[in-house]
Design an enzyme around this catalytic site. Structure first.
Site, PDB file in Angstrom:
ATOM      1  N   LYS A  53       0.758  -1.271  -0.083  1.00 58.51           N
ATOM      2  CA  LYS A  53       0.511  -0.946  -0.137  1.00 58.51           C
ATOM      3  C   LYS A  53       1.002   1.649   0.091  1.00 58.51           C
ATOM      4  O   LYS A  53       1.062   2.236  -0.873  1.00 58.51           O
ATOM      5  CB  LYS A  53      -0.802   0.030   0.765  1.00 58.51           C
ATOM      6  CG  LYS A  53      -2.333  -0.979   1.141  1.00 58.51           C
ATOM      7  CD  LYS A  53      -2.856  -1.398   3.042  1.00 58.51           C
ATOM      8  CE  LYS A  53      -3.594  -2.528   2.762  1.00 58.51           C
ATOM      9  NZ  LYS A  53      -4.201  -3.097   4.301  1.00 58.51           N
ATOM     10  N   GLN A  97      -4.990  -1.579   9.598  1.00 52.54           N
ATOM     11  CA  GLN A  97      -4.915  -3.123   9.064  1.00 52.54           C
ATOM     12  C   GLN A  97      -4.941  -3.824  10.083  1.00 52.54           C
ATOM     13  O   GLN A  97      -4.945  -3.739  11.070  1.00 52.54           O
ATOM     14  CB  GLN A  97      -3.091  -3.336   9.231  1.00 52.54           C
ATOM     15  CG  GLN A  97      -3.128  -4.408   8.235  1.00 52.54           C
ATOM     16  CD  GLN A  97      -3.072  -3.983   7.071  1.00 52.54           C
ATOM     17  OE1 GLN A  97      -2.959  -3.832   6.044  1.00 52.54           O
ATOM     18  NE2 GLN A  97      -3.718  -5.676   6.436  1.00 52.54           N
ATOM     19  N   ASP A 120     -11.674   3.137   4.220  1.00 52.33           N
ATOM     20  CA  ASP A 120     -11.654   1.444   3.903  1.00 52.33           C
ATOM     21  C   ASP A 120     -13.267   0.927   3.752  1.00 52.33           C
ATOM     22  O   ASP A 120     -13.368   0.186   3.383  1.00 52.33           O
ATOM     23  CB  ASP A 120     -11.079   0.744   5.179  1.00 52.33           C
ATOM     24  CG  ASP A 120     -10.010  -0.033   4.865  1.00 52.33           C
ATOM     25  OD1 ASP A 120     -10.053   0.112   3.959  1.00 52.33           O
ATOM     26  OD2 ASP A 120      -9.633  -0.393   5.873  1.00 52.33           O
TER      27      ASP A 120
END
Ligand code: NAP
Length: 304
Positions: A53, A97, A120
């Site tokens: 990422k 994460q 997200d």
């Protein structure tokens, strides 16, 4: 019929170039889009994802700030870190994460991220906005990426019967939601199947678009696919393979070679849905930064 391959790697590359162009425009206006990835602990797979990422951000001209924290980070420390990122004007997107270590409550931690920075799309506010058809909601990256793949191969789901197998909150459920909405590149009739579905093969054969997200290698066999279906394979499964250097290979949830002979389009694994996830995440981050540049008071950065 031999299916055409949906080249997710190429399509994701196109999106990343578009994201880079939008980022350059924003930078010219004085705002460099910034993404922060918070990683608690030292799960090796999570480290790989975070590196991917970060690299993708840098390649697209975004500011990437990783926040690695030790596995024993307390709830208070982590919430404090998220509060700092929420208030930081250089950071427009925050990603926690997963999985988090067991002593941390994932739902509580995710809810601490300001919805305006939740690129997200997992914050309940964004989930609720998405379900109610609010186009400003951040959509989770993998389901949004699936819709984008259909758009880029010019296959409109409108009026089609979509069968989604798998009902997780990160893939199956949101993709079913997105494709059934009264919006462009959606408007499909959607069936959401799962492990308790009766006669799954029969249900699957109804799918003009079949989306499989269950995490079982080669689960979807050719007899479950109607001729000419578009098959989207979300699964990423490690299968032991001593003939490879790593000792394993990646396989999807679809029996690719056999299903390919019946489908009209199919995604490979790897190189199908996977690359879209990061591309859509970058896209959401640039969107968040654009909102901030346009109206910081509504982008969650002004005030306490
Ligand atoms: P998950 O949370 O484990 O959910 C699996 C779903 O599949 C559940 O709804 C389960 O049904 C259903 N299921 C399991 N076995 C089944 C069976 N035999 N028949 C019918 N349904 C069955 O999985 P996930 O997080 O959605 O991930 C699914 C796969 O996608 C995994 O391989 C994952 O690695 C991959 N993935 C890929 C990406 C990407 O970027 N490419 C992103 C996310 C996930 P129940 O609800 O009834 O238990």
């Amino acid at each position: 019929m031999t299916a055409r391959i949906i080249d997710g790697k190429r399509i994701a590359g196109e999106i990343r170039r578009e994201v880079a162009e939008s980022a350059a425009e924003l930078i010219a206006r004085g705002t460099r889009p910034g993404l922060s990835v918070v990683l608690v602990g030292d799960d090796p797979a999570s480290h790989v994802y975070v590196r991917m990422k970060t690299r993708a951000c840098q390649e697209a001209g975004l500011h990437a700030r990783d926040v690695p924290l030790p596995a024993e980070t307390s709830r208070e420390e982590l919430l404090g870190e998220i509060d700092r990122l929420n208030a930081d004007p250089e950071i427009h997107g925050i990603l926690i994460q997963l999985p988090l270590p067991a002593h941390l409550n994932e739902a509580e931690i995710m809810e601490r991220v300001k919805p305006e920075k939740d690129v997200d799309g997992f914050h309940p506010v964004n989930v609720g906005r998405m379900v109610s058809g609010d186009p400003t909601a951040f959509r989770p990256a993998t389901p949004a990426g699936i819709q984008e793949l259909l758009r880029r191969i010019d296959y409109d789901p409108q009026g089609k019967h979509v069968v989604v197998i798998g009902r997780s909150n990160i893939v199956g459920r949101p993709v079913a939601e997105i494709l059934s909405q009264k919006q462009p590149w959606a408007n499909a009739t959607v069936t959401l199947a799962h492990s308790r579905t009766r006669d799954l093969a029969e249900v699957a054969r109804l799918g003009e678009i079949l989306i499989v997200a269950i995490g079982r290698p080669r689960f979807l066999t050719a007899d479950m696919v109607t001729d000419g279906a578009v098959v989207i394979d979300v699964g990423v499964n490690r299968v032991d393979d001593p003939t490879t250097q790593k000792g394993y290979r990646l396989e999807g949830d679809v029996d690719f070679e056999a299903v390919r002979e019946k489908a009209s389009w199919i995604t490979p694994v790897p190189g199908g849905v996977g690359p879209m996830t990061i591309a859509m995440l970058l896209n959401n981050t640039v969107k968040a930064a654009d909102r901030y540049a346009t109206a910081p008071e509504t982008a969650g950065l002004a005030g306490p």
